[in-house]
Design an enzyme around this catalytic site. Structure first.
Site, PDB file in Angstrom:
ATOM      1  N   SER A  49       0.727  -1.203   0.022  1.00 35.94           N
ATOM      2  CA  SER A  49      -0.183   0.014  -0.073  1.00 35.94           C
ATOM      3  C   SER A  49       0.932   1.163  -0.089  1.00 35.94           C
ATOM      4  O   SER A  49       1.775   1.423  -0.731  1.00 35.94           O
ATOM      5  CB  SER A  49      -0.889   0.074   1.365  1.00 35.94           C
ATOM      6  OG  SER A  49      -1.988   0.915   1.035  1.00 35.94           O
ATOM      7  N   ASP A 164      -5.617  -3.172  -2.479  1.00 33.18           N
ATOM      8  CA  ASP A 164      -4.643  -3.042  -1.487  1.00 33.18           C
ATOM      9  C   ASP A 164      -3.937  -4.261  -0.973  1.00 33.18           C
ATOM     10  O   ASP A 164      -4.760  -5.322  -0.630  1.00 33.18           O
ATOM     11  CB  ASP A 164      -5.279  -2.393  -0.337  1.00 33.18           C
ATOM     12  CG  ASP A 164      -4.502  -1.884   0.548  1.00 33.18           C
ATOM     13  OD1 ASP A 164      -3.373  -2.266   0.866  1.00 33.18           O
ATOM     14  OD2 ASP A 164      -4.422  -0.453   0.724  1.00 33.18           O
TER      15      ASP A 164
END
Length: 308
Positions: A49, A164
């Protein structure tokens, strides 16, 4: 208890795992600043991320100081443009503005040719499996890894739809593959859910007028000056109850934080790093990217205390 890294005595290079955490991950920049300042060579980086974004910029050849200048150089208008809603049914944001900005900074390098070996974690949203980028476009790796579900539309990669990486591996220490006495450093910015985040962060702050005890914004509404106190009081109570509820972004982000923290705890038991750096960024809301200076300084202070 994690050992402190002694930079002047430990001559071996380090491997670095940079975790997820949205805006709080800007603290990673402060950690990199300390590593640069102490002359610690980074052999390998794996990020998830926001960790993939910051780690990718560093692996592409930017120094910690360069990254800091890029982030602090964003004016308010540019920063807000990254979060302009799109009409994509898979997420509020399509990520186009962010990726064009990153392209303007580093171009579109391939991972195999980066100055530091790099990998990034994403999640196949259709199967729940981890996807590890070790080659190909760095921009594709970053775009996939930062795609917070519900916030960003998934990134199409071949036949996969990637989101993510924090959903499956929020702090990817297991991908550092320590060799020859190297040290593994992991940086976590996800706060424990039991630190009162829901109570203190999901409730909107109510700015009050000391004389009347009413929200200043409501006092500026002309209609409220001409209605009866009884009706006005009921209206204010209803608005107050509405404002005390978490909005959709808060619910999504807090839910992800709870899940990622639990996954991270299990991961650290199986693959403990030599040094765990944890900037206490829990009081920063995950989308408060405008608190850039504060977060970078927090990462720097915390790393200074973990690296002798």
């Amino acid at each position: 208890m994690m050992k402190r890294l002694r930079s002047h005595k430990d001559s071996t290079a380090v491997n670095l795992a940079l975790g997820s955490g949205a805006a709080r991950g800007l603290a990673h920049i402060g950690v990199l600043k300390v590593l640069d300042k102490k002359g610690i060579k980074i052999r390998k980086i794996c990020g998830t991320s926001i960790g993939a974004l910051i780690g990718g910029l560093y692996a592409a050849g930017l120094s910690s100081g360069d990254i800091e200048k890029v982030i602090l150089g964003l004016d308010r208008k540019k920063l807000l443009s990254f979060f302009m809603p799109s009409f994509n049914l898979s997420g509020f944001l399509d990520g186009g503005e962010i990726m064009e900005f990153i392209r303007s900074v580093i171009g579109n390098p391939v991972i195999e040719k980066l100055s530091i070996p790099f990998s990034a974690v994403a999640t196949d949203v259709m199967t729940g499996k981890e996807h590890l980028f070790v080659s190909g476009s760095l921009l594709a790796a970053i775009r996939s890894s930062i795609s917070i579900p519900g916030i960003f539309a998934p990134c199409r990669f071949g036949k996969k739809y990637l989101v993510d990486g924090g959903l499956v591996n929020p702090l990817p220490v297991n991908h550092l593959n320590k060799k020859n006495g190297e040290k593994n450093i992991a940086v976590n910015v996800i706060p424990p859910p039991n630190r009162g985040y829901v109570r203190s962060r999901l409730v909107y702050p109510r700015e009050k007028n000391k004389r009347k005890g009413e929200p200043l914004l409501l006092e500026k509404i002309p209609l409220l000056k001409n209605i009866g106190e009884d009706i006005k009081g009921r209206l204010l109570r209803k608005i107050s109850r509405f404002r005390s509820r978490p909005d959709i972004f808060s619910v999504i982000l807090q839910t992800i934080d709870i899940m990622e923290y639990k996954i991270m705890e299990l991961g650290l038991k199986e693959n403990p790093p030599d040094v765990l750096i944890e900037p206490d960024a829990g009081r920063i809301f995950p989308l408060q990217f405008f608190k850039r200076e504060e977060l970078i300084a927090l990462g720097e202070r915390t790393a200074d205390g973990s690296i002798a």
